[in-house]
Design a protein around this motif. Structure first.
Motif, mmCIF file in Angstrom:
data_model
loop_
_atom_site.group_PDB
_atom_site.id
_atom_site.type_symbol
_atom_site.label_atom_id
_atom_site.label_comp_id
_atom_site.label_asym_id
_atom_site.label_seq_id
_atom_site.Cartn_x
_atom_site.Cartn_y
_atom_site.Cartn_z
ATOM 1 N N LEU A 82 7.407 -1.709 -6.291
ATOM 2 C CA LEU A 82 6.866 -2.701 -5.358
ATOM 3 C C LEU A 82 7.962 -3.185 -4.411
ATOM 4 N N ALA A 83 9.149 -3.424 -4.928
ATOM 5 C CA ALA A 83 10.255 -3.869 -4.089
ATOM 6 C C ALA A 83 10.687 -2.777 -3.115
ATOM 7 N N GLN A 84 10.719 -1.539 -3.589
ATOM 8 C CA GLN A 84 11.137 -0.423 -2.745
ATOM 9 C C GLN A 84 10.166 -0.208 -1.591
ATOM 10 N N ASN A 85 8.882 -0.484 -1.809
ATOM 11 C CA ASN A 85 7.851 -0.202 -0.807
ATOM 12 C C ASN A 85 7.441 -1.431 -0.011
ATOM 13 N N ALA A 86 8.129 -2.533 -0.189
ATOM 14 C CA ALA A 86 7.717 -3.783 0.453
ATOM 15 C C ALA A 86 7.857 -3.759 1.976
ATOM 16 N N GLU A 87 8.706 -2.891 2.499
ATOM 17 C CA GLU A 87 8.958 -2.884 3.943
ATOM 18 C C GLU A 87 7.676 -2.724 4.755
ATOM 19 N N MET A 88 6.770 -1.876 4.280
ATOM 20 C CA MET A 88 5.515 -1.636 5.006
ATOM 21 C C MET A 88 4.523 -2.790 4.854
ATOM 22 N N PHE A 89 4.906 -3.795 4.077
ATOM 23 C CA PHE A 89 4.038 -4.954 3.850
ATOM 24 C C PHE A 89 4.780 -6.248 4.200
ATOM 25 N N GLY A 90 5.495 -6.177 5.317
ATOM 26 C CA GLY A 90 6.199 -7.349 5.809
ATOM 27 C C GLY A 90 7.396 -7.752 4.986
ATOM 28 N N GLY A 91 7.905 -6.851 4.153
ATOM 29 C CA GLY A 91 9.060 -7.143 3.328
ATOM 30 C C GLY A 91 8.766 -7.955 2.082
ATOM 31 N N ASP A 92 7.492 -8.189 1.805
ATOM 32 C CA ASP A 92 7.097 -9.037 0.674
ATOM 33 C C ASP A 92 6.503 -8.194 -0.448
ATOM 34 N N PRO A 93 7.212 -8.022 -1.576
ATOM 35 C CA PRO A 93 6.663 -7.212 -2.679
ATOM 36 C C PRO A 93 5.326 -7.727 -3.196
ATOM 37 N N ASP A 94 5.059 -9.018 -3.048
ATOM 38 C CA ASP A 94 3.802 -9.582 -3.538
ATOM 39 C C ASP A 94 2.599 -9.085 -2.748
ATOM 40 N N ARG A 95 2.834 -8.537 -1.556
ATOM 41 C CA ARG A 95 1.742 -8.028 -0.736
ATOM 42 C C ARG A 95 1.461 -6.549 -0.963
ATOM 43 N N VAL A 96 2.315 -5.887 -1.713
ATOM 44 C CA VAL A 96 2.117 -4.464 -1.990
ATOM 45 C C VAL A 96 1.030 -4.321 -3.058
ATOM 46 N N PRO A 97 0.045 -3.449 -2.847
ATOM 47 C CA PRO A 97 -0.967 -3.233 -3.886
ATOM 48 C C PRO A 97 -0.325 -2.884 -5.224
ATOM 49 N N ARG A 98 -0.906 -3.378 -6.283
ATOM 50 C CA ARG A 98 -0.328 -3.202 -7.618
ATOM 51 C C ARG A 98 -0.667 -1.856 -8.245
ATOM 52 N N ARG A 99 -1.637 -1.136 -7.689
ATOM 53 C CA ARG A 99 -2.068 0.121 -8.284
ATOM 54 C C ARG A 99 -2.239 1.171 -7.194
ATOM 55 N N ALA A 100 -2.154 2.414 -7.604
ATOM 56 C CA ALA A 100 -2.277 3.521 -6.660
ATOM 57 C C ALA A 100 -2.874 4.729 -7.366
ATOM 58 N N LEU A 101 -3.366 5.673 -6.561
ATOM 59 C CA LEU A 101 -3.743 6.995 -7.064
ATOM 60 C C LEU A 101 -2.600 7.954 -6.747
ATOM 61 N N THR A 102 -2.269 8.804 -7.693
ATOM 62 C CA THR A 102 -1.159 9.732 -7.492
ATOM 63 C C THR A 102 -1.452 11.090 -8.113
ATOM 64 N N MET A 103 -0.977 12.150 -7.460
ATOM 65 C CA MET A 103 -0.919 13.432 -8.146
ATOM 66 C C MET A 103 -0.108 13.245 -9.425
ATOM 67 N N GLY A 104 -0.453 13.985 -10.450
ATOM 68 C CA GLY A 104 0.309 13.936 -11.683
ATOM 69 C C GLY A 104 1.535 14.829 -11.632
ATOM 70 N N VAL A 105 2.417 14.652 -12.605
ATOM 71 C CA VAL A 105 3.595 15.515 -12.694
ATOM 72 C C VAL A 105 3.157 16.967 -12.870
ATOM 73 N N GLY A 106 2.148 17.180 -13.695
ATOM 74 C CA GLY A 106 1.638 18.539 -13.887
ATOM 75 C C GLY A 106 1.069 19.130 -12.616
ATOM 76 N N THR A 107 0.382 18.318 -11.824
ATOM 77 C CA THR A 107 -0.149 18.779 -10.536
ATOM 78 C C THR A 107 0.991 19.232 -9.641
ATOM 79 N N ILE A 108 2.055 18.431 -9.579
ATOM 80 C CA ILE A 108 3.208 18.773 -8.748
ATOM 81 C C ILE A 108 3.861 20.063 -9.221
ATOM 82 N N LEU A 109 4.025 20.206 -10.523
ATOM 83 C CA LEU A 109 4.680 21.399 -11.059
ATOM 84 C C LEU A 109 3.853 22.662 -10.847
ATOM 85 N N ASP A 110 2.556 22.514 -10.602
ATOM 86 C CA ASP A 110 1.721 23.680 -10.296
ATOM 87 C C ASP A 110 2.002 24.257 -8.917
ATOM 88 N N SER A 111 2.667 23.499 -8.045
ATOM 89 C CA SER A 111 2.985 23.990 -6.700
ATOM 90 C C SER A 111 3.892 25.217 -6.801
#
Length: 266
Positions: A162-191
């Protein structure tokens, strides 16, 4: 795994863009896995420039992004869809229908994740996956203790992310969404090929753990050590804690695959 050390972040980004461009020229129908973040902005700027100056063709490729936040619309300033539209998709000639991100606004998130995996399979799998490295060693949003065989799914984000990605949310980690959808590690390794770009002194310790440390779910990028075709492009600052730098430099200076890129070493 190959570690390619460049003098600075600009030349590291240039090499990453050249690798992508060569793959795309060799296979105009390439399926590209894409990442976001400040490190990638230089790569996308160079790819857009290659499109404008040399006609690098994106019209037949297909893209799948690693992740997207849950609960913000595509036109939100912090969404990864907007990031990609502004930095790559808009400046090049890729049809929007060929660009894919996980649907963080889907009413059924589990179904959206299954659909994302199916779309990747239907496209023939990812040919080249571009990756960054999180401050805690994550790839995508596969936070520490993510299963190394995981697939696209919903994840809670750590305070460090949240702190690393706060820049796109006005620099405030509290404004960053708490959850996300992500490819899995296995999905990435299939590349079929993975390309991780890491720059800056703040990533030196975690890069060394990811590349030269034990394979562990605590550092999900360490799973890339298992991939049969993975290049890690870094600058001198990020490489500061690596133990095998002499060998890595020798590879870049002598392997025929990198002969056309040696101008970047000066």
């Amino acid at each position: 795994m190959e570690v390619l050390i460049l003098p600075d972040r600009e030349r590291a980004a240039t090499l990453a863009a050249r690798i992508i461009a060569r793959e795309l020229r060799a296979d105009p129908g390439l399926v590209l896995g894409l990442a976001t973040g400040r490190t990638m902005e230089r790569v996308y700027a160079r790819l857009a420039d290659l499109h404008a100056r040399e006609g690098l063709d994106f019209s037949r490729c297909t893209t799948f992004n690693l992740d997207e936040y849950i609960g913000i619309p595509a036109d939100h300033p912090g969404s990864y869809r907007r990031y990609m539209d502004e930095r790559l998709f808009g400046p090049v000639d890729i049809p929007r229908a060929r660009t894919h991100l996980p649907d963080g606004m889907a009413p059924d998130l589990a179904a959206a994740c299954r659909d994302y995996e199916a779309r990747i399979r239907d496209a023939g799998g990812i040919g080249l996956q571009l990756l960054g490295l999180g401050s805690d060693g994550h790839i995508g949003f596969n936070e520490p203790l993510s299963a190394l065989r995981s697939r696209t799914r919903e994840k809670a984000l750590t305070p460090a992310t949240l702190a690393q990605n706060a820049e796109m949310f006005g620099g405030d980690p509290d404004r960053v969404p708490r959850r996300a959808l992500t490819m899995g590690v296995g999905t990435i390794l299939d590349s079929r090929r993975c390309l991780m770009l890491v720059t800056g002194e703040t990533k030196a310790d975690i890069l060394a753990r990811a590349v030269e440390g034990p394979i562990t779910a605590m550092v999900t990028a360490s799973a890339l050590q298992l991939h049969p075709c993975c290049q890690v492009v870094v600058d001198e600052e990020a490489a500061a804690r690596l133990q095998g730098t002499d060998y890595y430099r020798w590879i870049l200076a002598h392997e025929p695959e990198w002969a056309s890129d040696r101008d970047l070493l000066a």
